[in-house]
Every structure is written in structure tokens, then in C-alpha cells.
Design a protein around this motif. Sequence first.
Motif, PDB file in Angstrom:
ATOM      1  N   VAL A  42       0.841  -1.203   0.000  1.00 32.80           N
ATOM      2  CA  VAL A  42       0.000   0.000   0.000  1.00 32.80           C
ATOM      3  C   VAL A  42       0.876   1.252   0.000  1.00 32.80           C
ATOM      4  CG1 VAL A  42      -1.674   1.325   1.363  1.00 32.80           C
ATOM      5  CG2 VAL A  42      -1.991  -1.122   1.032  1.00 32.80           C
ATOM      6  N   ASP A  43       1.963   1.247   0.750  1.00 30.39           N
ATOM      7  CA  ASP A  43       2.877   2.393   0.751  1.00 30.39           C
ATOM      8  C   ASP A  43       3.448   2.637  -0.640  1.00 30.39           C
ATOM      9  OD1 ASP A  43       2.494   2.917   3.414  1.00 30.39           O
ATOM     10  OD2 ASP A  43       4.325   1.900   4.085  1.00 30.39           O
ATOM     11  N   LEU A  49       0.836   7.252  -6.583  1.00 27.21           N
ATOM     12  CA  LEU A  49      -0.413   7.959  -6.885  1.00 27.21           C
ATOM     13  C   LEU A  49      -0.199   9.419  -7.275  1.00 27.21           C
ATOM     14  CD1 LEU A  49      -2.957   6.770  -4.175  1.00 27.21           C
ATOM     15  CD2 LEU A  49      -3.019   6.319  -6.609  1.00 27.21           C
ATOM     16  N   ASP A  50       0.760  10.070  -6.659  1.00 28.04           N
ATOM     17  CA  ASP A  50       0.940  11.510  -6.844  1.00 28.04           C
ATOM     18  C   ASP A  50       1.569  11.890  -8.176  1.00 28.04           C
ATOM     19  OD1 ASP A  50      -0.171  11.970  -4.417  1.00 28.04           O
ATOM     20  OD2 ASP A  50       1.721  12.218  -3.354  1.00 28.04           O
ATOM     21  N   ARG A  51       2.150  10.925  -8.850  1.00 30.30           N
ATOM     22  CA  ARG A  51       2.850  11.251 -10.090  1.00 30.30           C
ATOM     23  C   ARG A  51       2.688  10.094 -11.073  1.00 30.30           C
ATOM     24  NH1 ARG A  51       7.229  10.306  -6.248  1.00 30.30           N
ATOM     25  NH2 ARG A  51       8.099   8.251  -6.651  1.00 30.30           N
ATOM     26  N   ARG A  60       9.243  -1.055  -7.478  1.00 27.63           N
ATOM     27  CA  ARG A  60       8.909  -1.082  -6.054  1.00 27.63           C
ATOM     28  C   ARG A  60       7.555  -1.777  -5.829  1.00 27.63           C
ATOM     29  NH1 ARG A  60       9.176   4.348  -4.767  1.00 27.63           N
ATOM     30  NH2 ARG A  60      11.376   4.102  -4.325  1.00 27.63           N
ATOM     31  N   ILE A  61       6.584  -1.468  -6.666  1.00 24.22           N
ATOM     32  CA  ILE A  61       5.271  -2.107  -6.543  1.00 24.22           C
ATOM     33  C   ILE A  61       5.357  -3.591  -6.858  1.00 24.22           C
ATOM     34  CG2 ILE A  61       2.951  -2.194  -7.552  1.00 24.22           C
ATOM     35  CD1 ILE A  61       3.139   0.877  -7.828  1.00 24.22           C
ATOM     36  N   ARG A  62       6.092  -3.945  -7.918  1.00 24.53           N
ATOM     37  CA  ARG A  62       6.244  -5.352  -8.292  1.00 24.53           C
ATOM     38  C   ARG A  62       6.911  -6.153  -7.172  1.00 24.53           C
ATOM     39  NH1 ARG A  62       8.658  -4.533 -12.814  1.00 24.53           N
ATOM     40  NH2 ARG A  62      10.767  -4.803 -12.036  1.00 24.53           N
TER      41      ARG A  62
END
Length: 89
Positions: A42-43, A49-51, A60-62
Motif C-alpha cells: 500500500v505504501d 499515486l501523486d505522479r 517497487r510495486i512489483r
Amino acid sequence: MSPIVTVQEAVTAFEPWMEPTDAELDAIEQELPLILADVELVDAQIIALDRTPNELDARRIRRARNRVLTARRELANRTAGTSLPGGAA
């Protein structure tokens, strides 16, 4: 005009039945790696989200998703060998 008040006890937050049991605390402790991995995912998603997500954000998400999947697999494998009370014999 008379004020409207409740007639119940003022505070019930300290009742003993509201505290988690030892079994519930143990279950939370077993699931803690998965909870932390979910928070990390989630972090990573919030940061993106902002960019417009760049390659570093996607990586990082993966990686966070892979950690969640690994934690879920380890939790499922750990709990698959245990038997719960009340099951069929």
C-alpha cells in the motif's frame, strides 16, 4: 428545553470481554509478516499515486506484490499442517 442524555454506563471500553484473547493474539502474530507486506504494498502504491509511475515505482510495486504473495504462500503452508478444533475426524 431539556438536554438529551444517555442512561448507559459512560465507559465500557475497559470491560474484560473486549480484550483480545491469547488465541487471537497468536493468530495476529502468525499473520504479521503478511500484514507488514500488505502495508509495504500500500505504501508503494500511495507513492505512485501523486505522479506518473516511473520504472523505479513500477519495480517497487512489483517487489512489494511479490513479498505479499510470498507471505501468503508461507502462511498458507504453515497453517495447512495444523488442524483446527471442531473439525471432522
